[in-house]
Design an enzyme around this catalytic site. Sequence first.
Site, PDB file in Angstrom:
ATOM      1  CE1 TYR A   1      44.328  16.982 -49.390  1.00 59.32           C
ATOM      2  CE2 TYR A   1      42.087  17.165 -50.068  1.00 59.32           C
ATOM      3  CZ  TYR A   1      43.226  16.669 -50.266  1.00 59.32           C
ATOM      4  OH  TYR A   1      43.332  15.552 -51.209  1.00 59.32           O
TER       5      TYR A   1
ATOM      6  NE  ARG B   1      50.608  17.012 -61.373  1.00 62.25           N
ATOM      7  CZ  ARG B   1      49.645  17.150 -60.558  1.00 62.25           C
ATOM      8  NH1 ARG B   1      49.024  18.238 -60.171  1.00 62.25           N
ATOM      9  NH2 ARG B   1      49.307  15.978 -59.763  1.00 62.25           N
TER      10      ARG B   1
ATOM     11  CE  LYS C   1      46.595  14.388 -51.071  1.00 69.94           C
ATOM     12  NZ  LYS C   1      45.295  14.179 -51.781  1.00 69.94           N
TER      13      LYS C   1
ATOM     14  CD  GLU D   1      48.817  13.808 -53.283  1.00 72.75           C
ATOM     15  OE1 GLU D   1      48.343  14.732 -53.825  1.00 72.75           O
ATOM     16  OE2 GLU D   1      48.511  12.473 -52.987  1.00 72.75           O
ATOM     17  CG  ASP D   2      50.839  16.846 -55.655  1.00 76.08           C
ATOM     18  OD1 ASP D   2      50.086  16.495 -56.220  1.00 76.08           O
ATOM     19  OD2 ASP D   2      50.457  17.680 -54.507  1.00 76.08           O
TER      20      ASP D   2
ATOM     21  CG  ASP E   1      45.168  10.876 -53.840  1.00 76.01           C
ATOM     22  OD1 ASP E   1      44.275  10.366 -53.791  1.00 76.01           O
ATOM     23  OD2 ASP E   1      45.245  12.018 -53.335  1.00 76.01           O
ATOM     24  CG  ASP E   2      48.414  13.277 -57.577  1.00 75.35           C
ATOM     25  OD1 ASP E   2      47.952  14.016 -57.171  1.00 75.35           O
ATOM     26  OD2 ASP E   2      49.625  12.911 -57.344  1.00 75.35           O
TER      27      ASP E   2
ATOM     28  CG  ASN F   1      42.237  21.419 -55.792  1.00 75.40           C
ATOM     29  OD1 ASN F   1      41.129  22.228 -55.233  1.00 75.40           O
ATOM     30  ND2 ASN F   1      42.146  20.014 -55.619  1.00 75.40           N
TER      31      ASN F   1
END
Length: 602
Positions: free
Chosen positions: A125, A178, A196, A268-269, A291-292, A431
């Site tokens: 991760y 992103r 994930k 995600e992202d 999740d973001d 991150n």
Amino acid sequence: MEFRRMQPLLRLTSRPLLSFCRQISVYDDEMDQIMRPSWHVVMNGKYNKGLAFTVNERQRLGIMGLMPCSVRTMDDQMNAAHANFEARPSDIGRFTYLSALHNRHRRLYYRFIKENIERALPIVYTPTVGDVVSTYGLNFQQAISLFISIHDKGHIRDLMHNWVDEGVKAICVTDGGRVLGLGDMGANAMGISLGKMILYTALGSIPPSTLMPVCLDVGTDNQALLQDPLYVGARIPRVTGPEYEELVDEFMQSAVKCFGHSTFIHFEDFATPNALKFLDKYQHKYCCFNDDIQGTGATGLAAFINVERITGRKLEDTTFLFVGAGSAALGIANMLAMELEVRGLPVEEATKNIYLMDLNGVLTYESPNPPELGKIFMKRMEPMKDLMAVLEKLKPSVLVGATGVAGIFNEEVLKTMAKNHERPAVFPLSNPTSNSECTAEQAFTHTEGRVLFGSGSPFPPVVINGKRYVPAQANNCLTFPGIALAAITAKARYLPNAVFSVVSHELARSTPQELLDEGTLFPPIKDANTVAFNVGVAMSQYLFDNGLSSIYPKPDDVCAFVKSRLYKFEYRNSLPTTWKYPKEPPAPKARPKPRPKKKATK
């Protein structure tokens, strides 16, 4: 002379090979009767136990002699895996080793990560996953995920039927718009979806055969990737507008048609505008989660609840400054506002002490193009772009960074926070580690060790004047595995925002008092598996109690119900169960046929 010696051999090898093999083969009727499972099935990572196969299993599965005669326990194999892991000279090398282990010995792989989570988490991760995404094409080995390109529009169901496992219950999907602080990473973002899903199993104990990582490859605007000969994605500019949204719509519809309406879909992202748009569009139609926004929001709110417990200052009396107004900041700020509303504050009161800054400065009514989720935080004040000026004016006691800009919380910023408050709280959430707004060492040093700290990336302990400080990690891995566990186990119909408040409070409660006394805001990563289970149980209870589950009747013991659905990390018997039957009585003898009568002779 030499030629004459070779003539018999030449005559022999000139015959057709099949004819030659037939001449030398010997038919063995006894061996011809034995049915053997395919070696490829036995050695499949899902079933393979390596040297942990017992002699009996090896003999009955037809693999005796295909490996050394020694038999190892799982603990023996864990020791071997640990030695191999540590022998690698770099984090990417360790990631590559673990990927190979996953392909060969899936159960051993997940147990290794679970039992070595503090050491393995930074490898599978953040922060190493950032390097994995950046070099995805270079290190691509085999397909263990589903790529859906814009060219597959109209055929997504066909692709889903090609998936390697039946019974999919959860999907993690990204379009790479992103990724972390790396920006548009196109198809390389598959590394994030895989990361994930690894934690779904290692921390949430969700069976890996029920998980499907997906990348929607709609091209990329990253010129470095388009010019990279090893890039694995579609070499086209990123598709936007109606065609892009139709692809996402088709994906959502295909997922529930193939796997059922309770399929958990984790976004995600996605770039912030798309993430917000799809969350608003799908939240109450599908069992989906971003999740973001929601995962980060739940994690951030848990930290604030523990700041309240440590300082004694109520959240409603605390001033918050979010630097950055993307998915993470908006998710945390809205979760915080929801918590304050639950406590009885009207919207205006709940949001008055929450400030957001973007590239144009503090979010005000004069700010251009404010994000939809950020409008409730707009203030009637003069525009301010300088961070130091904002700190001096607002004097926030909680500072959250979600900018992707390394070092923006410099010495002056941190000393100002320490000057204004006895126990300032600072959260550099960006991150990977190289993009963090400040390091743990800087935060503790410039606040004389008084800071309440939580970072998105891991940092080593800090020693100041002989006192050791262990930085807490505000990592979504403390929330999303438990969220997925609950959604899958309870077969959630949809996930309203209220469920994430339940998650936040459960995560906050999971931090032991002795850690709070030391100023640590989160439970240690080594307890992430236990935290995920507790979060899963608490959220499942909420889903059952509020009619959000498709399961009826409600289980009498929700904790036991969740536990019964968990993946087992130990090897078990690889052979089908056998049992004894009673001896059957002898079958009755067939009655002899009557002989035909002879005709009388005259």
